[in-house]
Write a protein that holds these residues in place. Structure first.
Motif, mmCIF file in Angstrom:
data_model
loop_
_atom_site.group_PDB
_atom_site.id
_atom_site.type_symbol
_atom_site.label_atom_id
_atom_site.label_comp_id
_atom_site.label_asym_id
_atom_site.label_seq_id
_atom_site.Cartn_x
_atom_site.Cartn_y
_atom_site.Cartn_z
ATOM 1 N N LYS A 699 0.846 -1.186 0.000
ATOM 2 C CA LYS A 699 0.000 0.000 0.000
ATOM 3 C C LYS A 699 0.885 1.240 0.000
ATOM 4 O O LYS A 699 2.099 1.158 0.250
ATOM 5 N N ASP A 700 0.272 2.389 -0.280
ATOM 6 C CA ASP A 700 1.028 3.632 -0.193
ATOM 7 C C ASP A 700 0.835 4.239 1.193
ATOM 8 O O ASP A 700 0.158 3.656 2.045
ATOM 9 N N ALA A 702 -0.909 6.535 2.204
ATOM 10 C CA ALA A 702 -2.297 6.858 2.530
ATOM 11 C C ALA A 702 -3.117 5.610 2.790
ATOM 12 O O ALA A 702 -4.310 5.692 3.107
ATOM 13 N N GLY A 703 -2.503 4.429 2.629
ATOM 14 C CA GLY A 703 -3.214 3.184 2.865
ATOM 15 C C GLY A 703 -3.902 2.622 1.653
ATOM 16 O O GLY A 703 -4.573 1.585 1.748
ATOM 17 N N ALA A 704 -3.739 3.262 0.498
ATOM 18 C CA ALA A 704 -4.375 2.779 -0.720
ATOM 19 C C ALA A 704 -3.541 1.659 -1.332
ATOM 20 O O ALA A 704 -2.301 1.675 -1.256
ATOM 21 N N PRO A 705 -4.197 0.654 -1.962
ATOM 22 C CA PRO A 705 -3.439 -0.456 -2.555
ATOM 23 C C PRO A 705 -2.593 0.023 -3.736
ATOM 24 O O PRO A 705 -3.001 0.911 -4.485
ATOM 25 N N TYR A 733 -5.655 -5.296 -5.903
ATOM 26 C CA TYR A 733 -5.823 -4.936 -4.495
ATOM 27 C C TYR A 733 -4.481 -4.749 -3.772
ATOM 28 O O TYR A 733 -4.450 -4.629 -2.557
ATOM 29 N N THR A 777 5.045 -0.802 2.615
ATOM 30 C CA THR A 777 4.518 0.463 2.124
ATOM 31 C C THR A 777 5.413 0.975 1.003
ATOM 32 O O THR A 777 6.636 1.047 1.168
#
Length: 946
Positions: A699-700, A702-705, A733, A777
């Motif tokens: 994920k990055d 920001a928590g996005a996949p 995902y 991350t």
């Protein structure tokens, strides 16, 4: 021999708490809950058991029981849960589930919870750790012997030294810690042994005990105990009083926090650190309470009824008996401490001391725990010192120059990655749970049994000149090197490396294997260089075992075929021959025929690459693979010793696909052959894949996949330059999964033409657990006007924290860290801690969104976890502007010292925006925030330790 008998009782409690428990084979058993039956007639499988009579009597007494399917399963192995039930019945204890609640793997609803609790409360057994009991682990025959001798509660010092009964023929195979007990149990007639054709009697000590053997011993213990009293006398307490209670508690390990606060636990009459040669008023046989020795000097304390702490280097403690715990505190630093004629009945905890360090002279210590954060500690045992057991929780050197007895040494799983443990001298038993560490056996050292447990992946053992390791039991993939010798090894998982030794050890077979089966039974090859796999399976009492790569392979005529160490046969020329495999006492012979089909003109299948879900084929002679169909092939798959039909098997354009096998830990073998007509091509090819691996999510900040990001893996911890052994790409995902041989891998992601900074993740592939949380991350390259600090480190400590101090817009200073992640000025985000990682490795990223002129200071705080900053491998990369490579890099230099803070660097921004870097590299226990910004004392943070 008398001296060995005298040592037995003192050693036995630690044998149970370590060797008996920790040495059990780590193989999973599908255990069923037992149900009580009042009559043996309801069990349809005991008629042929040699222990039918004993089973009958014990069932009538309610000590034994069977299974819900109406069987007793006399030949099945015994689990620790089953053993607990039977021993509780034999000892006439009452089931009580109160203690079992402390074991996270013993649910209160399980049938065995009350039995486990009762046995633990009795002191006869303990857990495999402070919070696990391992109810499904199997028990070996030598462990049964030790367990029952302990249950008798008698000392062996008067055991007969001469007898007309011959000794067991395989006593040399009995573990050193069990020899006295097995010998006594056999000489007394308590165990019978197995009569061989030559008239000798063997015991098969490392064989897994079955239920009928346990039934016979339990029967003897319950019904005929008096028969054996001539061989054993009741143990005496230290004062000479009789203590024949068979459930006398053994020495137990302290809980993690049991010694907290001892440094301040001093009575008003305790020693205040006076430096004198007589130890003040405490000497001779006087009883004294807890003591805290805070100054150098020689102390004689006599009998101490509480705990003693040593907080200063240069302390010599003499002629003292501590009826409690002894702590050598961190404040001893790298100094020396000497224990001279000191007895400690509790735990001796060593958290301080240096490379010359802690000396125990003519002392008696129960449990010794070595846990110095930076690993720079040396424990020397001298004179006639006796130590029941040693737990090592950090790097350390242990030297045994003692003529006394030293019990098992356990290298725990809390030892940090890449730590070094050096053992010099003679040690009967070494048990290794630690992952990715270095273990060195010093020159001329002698090691009895070396047991390596499943979690000890990638640990490296160096056996120095003249040193000998008698026997190793390997349940993890490890590596051996050195000029010394490893005599024999029982290899329970494939992949260990002995190539660094001058001579390979003798490989022992798993004693639970009773026969071999193999597939296919006949081999035919139709092209030169064609290959086919033979799969060799060991038949055991429970789950069968793939021993293909553990067997020794040979071929009668290697001019016709060759065979590799993993049972793969390759054709050389026309003819017939025989391939042989040997595993332990068992061997097989497989007939092989090579009949080359139109070698010069016909296409050949040249190779196959297998994954869990596909088999990619390559051909010679320019064959158009698009014209082939599934009917042109014969595909065989083998898994867990049986041929397995691949679900949804389809062929397209040179590749077979199939539904992945939903299983873990074993090897999938696939052989692709031409059909019987060979109209399209000739030949066959075999390949395999170990269905072990790991996965996770990318994920990055920001928590996005993060989708479609390639991860490249190299073998080894923190290996960033070696050969790439596997690649995988994240899905929509951000998830990935990769099949890899057991081991530790370093994955590289980002860099190149991606928008992410090159970072790394650590993945562990093990045979006993499917790790699917090896997450990471992905850090984006900063924007042109941004500066990003990226902190990474190793497994230990678990939590390092990033701190950045710099100029604030109002003329003051800002401080970003985990409890205050963002700094705003005029509602504009200026600095933020994008990510706070608390589970090892990092990265933690701090980004300056808007640079202001002034000095920025970056430092690291050891917030929690074992080890030290200096041993962490911590690294800070500074990215200034939209660049994919760091503008500056700072790596901690390995060394001793356990300071809490590392003041790393200063970044100086001039009025014109020019950026320069200044190395600070200072280690301190004072928070740099307070020394850099004294006025900030009114802004107390919530950070622990500040």
């Amino acid at each position: 021999m008398n001296s060995k008998w005298k040592k037995f009782n003192r050693k036995l409690s630690v044998v149970l708490s370590t060797s008996l428990i920790a040495s059990m084979f780590s193989m999973q058993l599908l255990a069923s809950a037992e149900v009580t039956s009042s009559s043996v007639t309801s069990f349809k499988d005991v008629e042929q058991s040699y222990a039918k009579t004993e089973i009958t009597k014990l069932i009538e007494k309610g000590i034994l029981s069977g299974f819900a399917d109406g069987t007793f399963k006399p030949s099945d192995s015994v689990t620790r849960a089953q053993l607990a039930k039977i021993m509780v019945g034999a000892l006439q204890l009452k089931p009580d589930s109160t203690v079992a609640s402390s074991f996270k793997d013993v649910e209160q609803s399980k049938w065995y919870a009350g039995y486990v609790s009762a046995l633990v409360q009795s002191g006869v057994a303990q857990g495999t750790s402070k919070d696990t009991f391992s109810p499904d682990k199997k028990v070996t025959r030598e462990e049964l012997a030790v367990f029952f001798v302990r249950a008798f509660g008698w000392e062996t010092k008067n055991a007969p030294t001469q007898t007309t009964k011959p000794q067991l023929a395989d006593m040399d195979k009995v573990s050193d810690w069990a020899k006295d007990s097995v010998s006594l149990a056999y000489q007394s007639g308590f165990i019978k042994g197995i009569v061989q054709k030559d008239g000798t009697t063997t015991f098969n000590p490392t064989g897994v005990a079955d239920r009928q053997a346990l039934a016979r011993l339990a029967y003897e213990f319950v019904m005929n105990k008096s028969t054996y009293e001539q061989f054993m006398i009741p143990a005496k307490t230290e004062e000479g009083t009789d203590n024949s209670n068979p459930t006398k508690p053994e020495t137990t390990k302290p809980s993690e926090n049991s010694n907290k606060g001892n440094s301040s636990n001093n009575s008003s009459t305790g020693d205040n650190g006076n430096n004198n040669n007589t130890g003040g008023n405490n000497g001779g046989g006087q009883q004294t309470s807890s003591k805290n020795l805070t100054s150098p000097g020689t102390y004689t304390l006599g009998n101490v009824t509480g705990n003693v702490t040593i907080g200063s280097q240069g302390v010599i403690l003499k002629d003292t008996k501590i009826n409690g715990n002894l702590q050598v505190l961190e404040s001893v630093a790298n100094g020396d401490v000497t224990l001279d004629h000191v007895t400690v009945t509790g735990t001796t905890s060593i958290k301080g001391g240096g490379p010359n360090s802690i000396h125990a002279l003519n002392s008696v210590l129960a449990t010794v725990i070595v846990d110095k954060a930076d690993g720079s500690v040396r424990l020397v045992l001298e004179g006639a010192s006796d130590v029941q057991q040693i737990e090592i929780k950090s790097g350390a050197i242990v030297k045994n120059d003692s003529t006394g007895d030293v019990g098992p040494i356990e290298l725990t799983d809390s030892i940090p990655h890449n730590a070094a443990v050096v053992l010099n001298g003679t040690f009967d038993s070494i048990m290794v749970h630690a992952e990715q560490i270095s273990v060195e056996f010093g020159d001329n050292s002698s090691i009895g049994n070396l047991e390596v447990f499943q979690q000890a992946l990638n640990t490296v053992f160096k056996i120095n000149q003249g040193a000998t390791v008698n026997r190793a039991i390997l349940d993890a993939i490890v590596q051996f090197s050195g000029a010394g010798a490893l005599t024999s090894a029982q290899v329970n998982v494939e992949g260990s490396d002995f190539s660094g030794l001058q001579q390979h050890p003798r490989i022992e077979a798993d004693p639970t294997v009773t026969s071999l089966v193999y597939l296919p039974e006949i081999i035919d090859l139709s092209a030169v260089n064609a290959t086919k796999q033979i799969v060799l399976t060991g038949v055991t009492g429970s789950a069968n075992k793939d021993v293909t790569s553990l067997a020794s392979w040979e071929v009668e005529n290697n001019g016709i075929v060759t065979v590799n160490n993993s049972g793969k046969i390759q054709a050389v020329a026309n003819g017939t021959t025989v391939v042989k495999a040997k595993y332990g006492e068992y061997q097989i012979q497989v007939p092989v025929t090579v009949a080359v089909y139109n070698e010069l003109t016909h296409p050949r299948l040249e190779g196959v690459q297998v994954t869990n879900g596909s088999a990619k084929l390559t051909f010679t002679n320019g064959l158009d693979v698009s014209e082939l169909t599934a009917e042109d092939f014969v595909v065989h798959a083998y898994y867990n010793g049986q041929e397995r039909e691949l679900s949804n098997l389809q062929y397209h354009n040179g590749e077979f696909t199939f539904s992945p096998i939903d299983s873990y830990g074993s090897t999938l073998y696939i052989t692709v052959d031409s059909n019987t007509d060979k109209t399209q091509f000739a030949g066959s090819q075999s390949a395999s894949v170990k269905l072990t691996g790991f996965g996770g999510r990318i994920k990055d900040v920001a928590g996005a996949p993060v989708a479609n990001l390639q991860i490249s893996f190299r073998k080894g911890l923190d290996n960033k330059t070696g050969e790439i052994v596997g690649t995988v790409t994240t899905d929509t995902y951000g998830k990935y999964y990769i099949n890899m041989q057991p081991g530790i891998y370093t994955g590289e992601l980002g860099g190149g033409d991606t928008k992410y900074i090159r970072t790394y993740l650590i993945g562990v592939s093990a045979v006993n657990v499917n790790n699917q949380n090896e997450n990471q991350t992905a850090i984006e390259i900063p924007a042109a006007n941004e500066t990003r600090f990226v902190l990474t480190w190793g497994k230990d400590p678990a939590d390092l924290d990033s701190h950045l101090i710099g100029p604030a817009g109002d003329g003051g200073v800002f401080h970003t860290y985990y409890a205050d992640k963002r700094y705003y000025y005029d509602d504009e985000l200026m600095v933020d801690l994008d990510l706070d990682d608390t589970t090892s490795y990092g990265p933690e990223t701090t980004t300056i969104r808007q640079l202001l002129p002034g000095t920025y200071t970056f430092y690291v705080h050891h917030y929690s976890g074992t080890s030290t900053i200096k041993m962490s491998g911590a690294k800070i990369d500074v990215f200034h502007g939209a660049v994919p490579t760091p503008s500056a890099t700072y790596t901690v230099e390995e060394g001793s010292g356990n300071e809490l803070y590392w003041n790393v660097l200063k970044m100086i921004v001039a009025e014109d925006g020019t950026v320069t870097y200044e190395t600070v590299n200072q280690f301190t226990n004072v928070n740099p925030l307070h020394t850099l910004t004294p006025e900030s004392s009114s802004q107390e943070t919530n950070e622990a330790g500040e």
